[in-house]
Design a protein around this motif. Structure first.
Motif, short mmCIF file in Angstrom:
data_model
loop_
_atom_site.label_atom_id
_atom_site.label_comp_id
_atom_site.label_asym_id
_atom_site.label_seq_id
_atom_site.Cartn_x
_atom_site.Cartn_y
_atom_site.Cartn_z
N VAL A 1 38.22 36.98 20.91
CA VAL A 1 37.91 37.45 19.56
C VAL A 1 36.79 38.48 19.68
CG1 VAL A 1 37.04 36.79 17.29
CG2 VAL A 1 38.61 35.28 18.51
N ALA A 2 36.98 39.62 19.00
CA ALA A 2 35.97 40.67 19.00
C ALA A 2 35.95 41.32 17.62
CB ALA A 2 36.30 41.72 20.06
N PRO A 3 34.79 41.80 17.18
CA PRO A 3 34.70 42.44 15.87
C PRO A 3 35.57 43.70 15.79
CG PRO A 3 32.51 41.98 16.73
CD PRO A 3 33.48 41.73 17.84
N LYS A 4 35.95 44.06 14.55
CA LYS A 4 36.72 45.30 14.35
C LYS A 4 35.98 46.45 15.00
CE LYS A 4 34.54 46.44 10.01
NZ LYS A 4 34.64 46.62 8.61
N HIS B 1 40.86 40.46 16.19
CA HIS B 1 40.17 39.64 15.20
C HIS B 1 41.19 39.06 14.22
CE1 HIS B 1 40.21 43.66 13.33
NE2 HIS B 1 40.27 43.02 12.17
N HIS B 2 40.78 37.97 13.57
CA HIS B 2 41.67 37.20 12.71
C HIS B 2 41.89 37.83 11.34
CE1 HIS B 2 41.91 33.70 15.36
NE2 HIS B 2 40.59 33.78 15.51
N HIS C 1 45.45 38.90 1.93
CA HIS C 1 45.21 39.25 3.33
C HIS C 1 43.70 39.32 3.54
CE1 HIS C 1 49.13 41.00 2.25
NE2 HIS C 1 49.48 40.73 3.51
N LEU C 2 43.12 38.24 4.04
CA LEU C 2 41.68 38.20 4.26
C LEU C 2 41.36 38.64 5.68
CD1 LEU C 2 40.72 34.83 2.51
CD2 LEU C 2 40.96 37.12 1.52
N HIS C 3 40.42 39.58 5.81
CA HIS C 3 40.02 40.12 7.11
C HIS C 3 38.76 39.43 7.60
CE1 HIS C 3 42.37 44.08 7.13
NE2 HIS C 3 42.81 43.39 6.09
N PHE C 4 38.73 39.13 8.88
CA PHE C 4 37.55 38.55 9.51
C PHE C 4 37.10 39.50 10.62
CE2 PHE C 4 39.87 35.09 7.51
CZ PHE C 4 38.88 34.64 6.65
N GLY C 5 36.74 40.71 10.19
CA GLY C 5 36.41 41.79 11.11
C GLY C 5 35.09 41.66 11.83
N ALA C 6 34.28 40.68 11.47
CA ALA C 6 33.03 40.45 12.20
C ALA C 6 33.26 39.52 13.39
CB ALA C 6 31.97 39.88 11.27
N LEU D 1 46.60 38.02 14.26
CA LEU D 1 45.56 38.71 15.00
C LEU D 1 45.84 40.21 14.95
CD1 LEU D 1 43.19 37.47 16.65
CD2 LEU D 1 44.42 38.21 18.68
N ALA D 2 44.80 41.02 14.88
CA ALA D 2 44.97 42.47 14.87
C ALA D 2 43.90 43.11 15.74
CB ALA D 2 44.91 43.00 13.45
N ASP D 3 44.15 44.36 16.11
CA ASP D 3 43.26 45.07 17.02
C ASP D 3 42.06 45.68 16.30
OD1 ASP D 3 44.10 47.43 15.78
OD2 ASP D 3 45.30 48.11 17.48
N LYS D 4 41.36 46.53 17.00
CA LYS D 4 40.13 47.14 16.48
C LYS D 4 40.33 47.89 15.17
CE LYS D 4 40.72 51.28 19.34
NZ LYS D 4 41.02 52.21 18.27
N ASP D 5 41.57 48.34 14.93
CA ASP D 5 41.88 49.10 13.72
C ASP D 5 42.69 48.30 12.70
OD1 ASP D 5 40.68 51.48 14.74
OD2 ASP D 5 42.44 51.79 16.01
N HIS D 6 42.71 46.98 12.84
CA HIS D 6 43.44 46.06 11.94
C HIS D 6 44.96 46.17 12.10
CE1 HIS D 6 39.70 45.14 9.83
NE2 HIS D 6 39.49 46.43 9.73
N ILE D 7 45.44 46.72 13.20
CA ILE D 7 46.88 46.85 13.44
C ILE D 7 47.32 45.69 14.33
CG2 ILE D 7 48.69 48.29 14.46
CD1 ILE D 7 46.95 50.73 13.66
N PRO D 8 48.36 44.95 13.94
CA PRO D 8 48.84 43.84 14.76
C PRO D 8 49.20 44.29 16.18
CG PRO D 8 49.81 43.73 12.59
CD PRO D 8 49.12 45.07 12.68
#
Length: 135
Positions: A53-56, A65-66, A88-93, A113-120
Protein backbone atom coordinates in the motif's frame (compact mmCIF):
# COMPACT_ATOMS: atom_id res chain seq x y z
CA UNK A 1 13.08 20.39 -33.32
CA UNK A 2 11.75 20.28 -29.74
CA UNK A 3 8.22 19.66 -30.99
CA UNK A 4 9.40 16.77 -33.16
CA UNK A 5 11.27 15.17 -30.25
CA UNK A 6 8.25 15.62 -27.96
CA UNK A 7 5.98 14.00 -30.55
CA UNK A 8 8.39 11.07 -30.95
CA UNK A 9 8.53 10.50 -27.18
CA UNK A 10 4.75 10.69 -26.85
CA UNK A 11 4.33 8.12 -29.62
CA UNK A 12 6.64 5.74 -27.75
CA UNK A 13 4.57 5.93 -24.55
CA UNK A 14 1.57 3.59 -24.69
CA UNK A 15 -1.66 5.51 -24.26
CA UNK A 16 -3.84 4.09 -21.52
CA UNK A 17 -1.18 1.64 -20.35
CA UNK A 18 -2.16 0.39 -16.92
CA UNK A 19 0.18 -0.45 -14.08
CA UNK A 20 0.81 -4.21 -13.92
CA UNK A 21 -0.15 -6.20 -10.83
CA UNK A 22 1.31 -9.54 -9.73
CA UNK A 23 -0.81 -12.57 -10.67
CA UNK A 24 -1.14 -13.55 -7.02
CA UNK A 25 -2.16 -10.12 -5.68
CA UNK A 26 -5.28 -10.15 -3.52
CA UNK A 27 -7.29 -7.44 -1.77
CA UNK A 28 -9.86 -8.45 0.84
CA UNK A 29 -11.98 -7.30 3.77
CA UNK A 30 -10.57 -7.98 7.21
CA UNK A 31 -13.74 -6.49 8.69
CA UNK A 32 -16.70 -6.52 8.18
CA UNK A 33 -17.43 -9.90 6.71
CA UNK A 34 -20.17 -10.83 4.27
CA UNK A 35 -23.66 -10.86 5.84
CA UNK A 36 -22.78 -8.91 8.98
CA UNK A 37 -25.18 -6.51 10.69
CA UNK A 38 -23.37 -3.27 11.59
CA UNK A 39 -24.15 0.09 13.20
CA UNK A 40 -24.65 3.14 10.97
CA UNK A 41 -21.02 4.15 11.68
CA UNK A 42 -18.55 1.29 11.46
CA UNK A 43 -14.91 0.55 10.68
CA UNK A 44 -13.82 -1.03 7.42
CA UNK A 45 -10.46 -2.80 7.61
CA UNK A 46 -8.80 -3.58 4.28
CA UNK A 47 -6.21 -6.29 3.64
CA UNK A 48 -3.75 -6.77 0.79
CA UNK A 49 -1.49 -9.71 -0.11
CA UNK A 50 1.51 -9.80 -2.45
CA UNK A 51 1.46 -6.04 -3.07
CA UNK A 52 2.15 -2.97 -0.97
CA UNK A 53 0.00 0.00 0.00
CA UNK A 54 1.35 3.42 -0.98
CA UNK A 55 -0.20 6.90 -1.10
CA UNK A 56 -1.53 8.28 -4.39
CA UNK A 57 1.21 9.71 -6.55
CA UNK A 58 3.76 7.12 -5.37
CA UNK A 59 5.32 5.60 -8.48
CA UNK A 60 6.65 2.30 -7.15
CA UNK A 61 6.14 -1.11 -8.74
CA UNK A 62 3.83 -3.50 -6.91
CA UNK A 63 1.98 -0.82 -4.94
CA UNK A 64 -1.40 0.88 -4.97
CA UNK A 65 -4.04 2.33 -2.70
CA UNK A 66 -7.53 1.25 -1.70
CA UNK A 67 -10.88 2.37 -3.08
CA UNK A 68 -14.13 1.29 -1.42
CA UNK A 69 -17.07 0.81 -3.77
CA UNK A 70 -20.42 1.19 -2.02
CA UNK A 71 -23.67 0.01 -3.63
CA UNK A 72 -22.11 -0.03 -7.09
CA UNK A 73 -20.30 -2.36 -9.50
CA UNK A 74 -16.70 -2.30 -10.61
CA UNK A 75 -16.02 0.47 -13.14
CA UNK A 76 -16.80 -0.54 -16.73
CA UNK A 77 -13.69 1.18 -18.07
CA UNK A 78 -10.65 0.08 -16.10
CA UNK A 79 -8.44 2.42 -18.18
CA UNK A 80 -9.85 5.51 -16.44
CA UNK A 81 -9.39 6.74 -12.86
CA UNK A 82 -11.83 5.40 -10.28
CA UNK A 83 -14.61 7.99 -9.84
CA UNK A 84 -14.56 10.03 -6.64
CA UNK A 85 -18.10 10.25 -5.28
CA UNK A 86 -20.31 8.85 -2.52
CA UNK A 87 -20.19 5.39 -4.10
CA UNK A 88 -16.41 5.38 -4.66
CA UNK A 89 -14.38 6.31 -1.59
CA UNK A 90 -10.66 6.97 -2.15
CA UNK A 91 -8.00 6.18 0.44
CA UNK A 92 -5.18 8.00 -1.30
CA UNK A 93 -3.16 8.58 1.85
CA UNK A 94 -2.50 4.84 2.01
CA UNK A 95 -5.13 4.10 4.68
CA UNK A 96 -5.90 0.46 5.43
CA UNK A 97 -8.88 1.19 7.66
CA UNK A 98 -11.58 3.82 7.76
CA UNK A 99 -14.74 4.65 9.68
CA UNK A 100 -17.69 5.03 7.34
CA UNK A 101 -21.34 5.89 7.89
CA UNK A 102 -24.21 4.46 5.87
CA UNK A 103 -27.99 4.78 6.18
CA UNK A 104 -30.02 1.84 7.53
CA UNK A 105 -30.60 -1.09 5.21
CA UNK A 106 -28.59 -3.50 3.08
CA UNK A 107 -25.44 -2.25 1.31
CA UNK A 108 -22.83 -3.84 -0.92
CA UNK A 109 -19.13 -3.18 -0.40
CA UNK A 110 -16.22 -4.03 -2.67
CA UNK A 111 -12.54 -3.09 -2.63
CA UNK A 112 -10.58 -2.06 -5.71
CA UNK A 113 -6.87 -1.30 -5.66
CA UNK A 114 -5.59 1.43 -7.98
CA UNK A 115 -2.24 2.90 -8.93
CA UNK A 116 -0.69 6.30 -8.26
CA UNK A 117 -3.21 7.94 -10.60
CA UNK A 118 -6.32 6.08 -9.27
CA UNK A 119 -6.34 3.77 -12.32
CA UNK A 120 -7.00 0.07 -11.59
CA UNK A 121 -4.07 -2.28 -12.15
CA UNK A 122 -3.78 -4.80 -14.98
CA UNK A 123 -5.16 -7.28 -14.18
CA UNK A 124 -7.47 -5.48 -11.72
CA UNK A 125 -7.02 -6.29 -8.04
CA UNK A 126 -10.45 -6.33 -6.41
CA UNK A 127 -12.24 -8.15 -3.61
CA UNK A 128 -15.41 -10.16 -3.70
CA UNK A 129 -18.49 -7.99 -3.27
CA UNK A 130 -19.94 -8.39 0.21
CA UNK A 131 -23.25 -7.33 1.71
CA UNK A 132 -23.72 -5.71 5.12
CA UNK A 133 -26.95 -4.61 6.77
CA UNK A 134 -26.87 -1.33 8.66
CA UNK A 135 -29.25 -1.24 11.61
Amino acid sequence: MVLMLTAAVLQAVPVGARTPSPENAQVYFIWPSDGMVVHHAFWVRMGLRNMGVAPKGTDMAGTGHHHLLIDTDLPENMNEPVPNDRNHLHFGAGETEARIELPPGPHTLQLLLADKDHIPHDPPVHSKKITVTVK
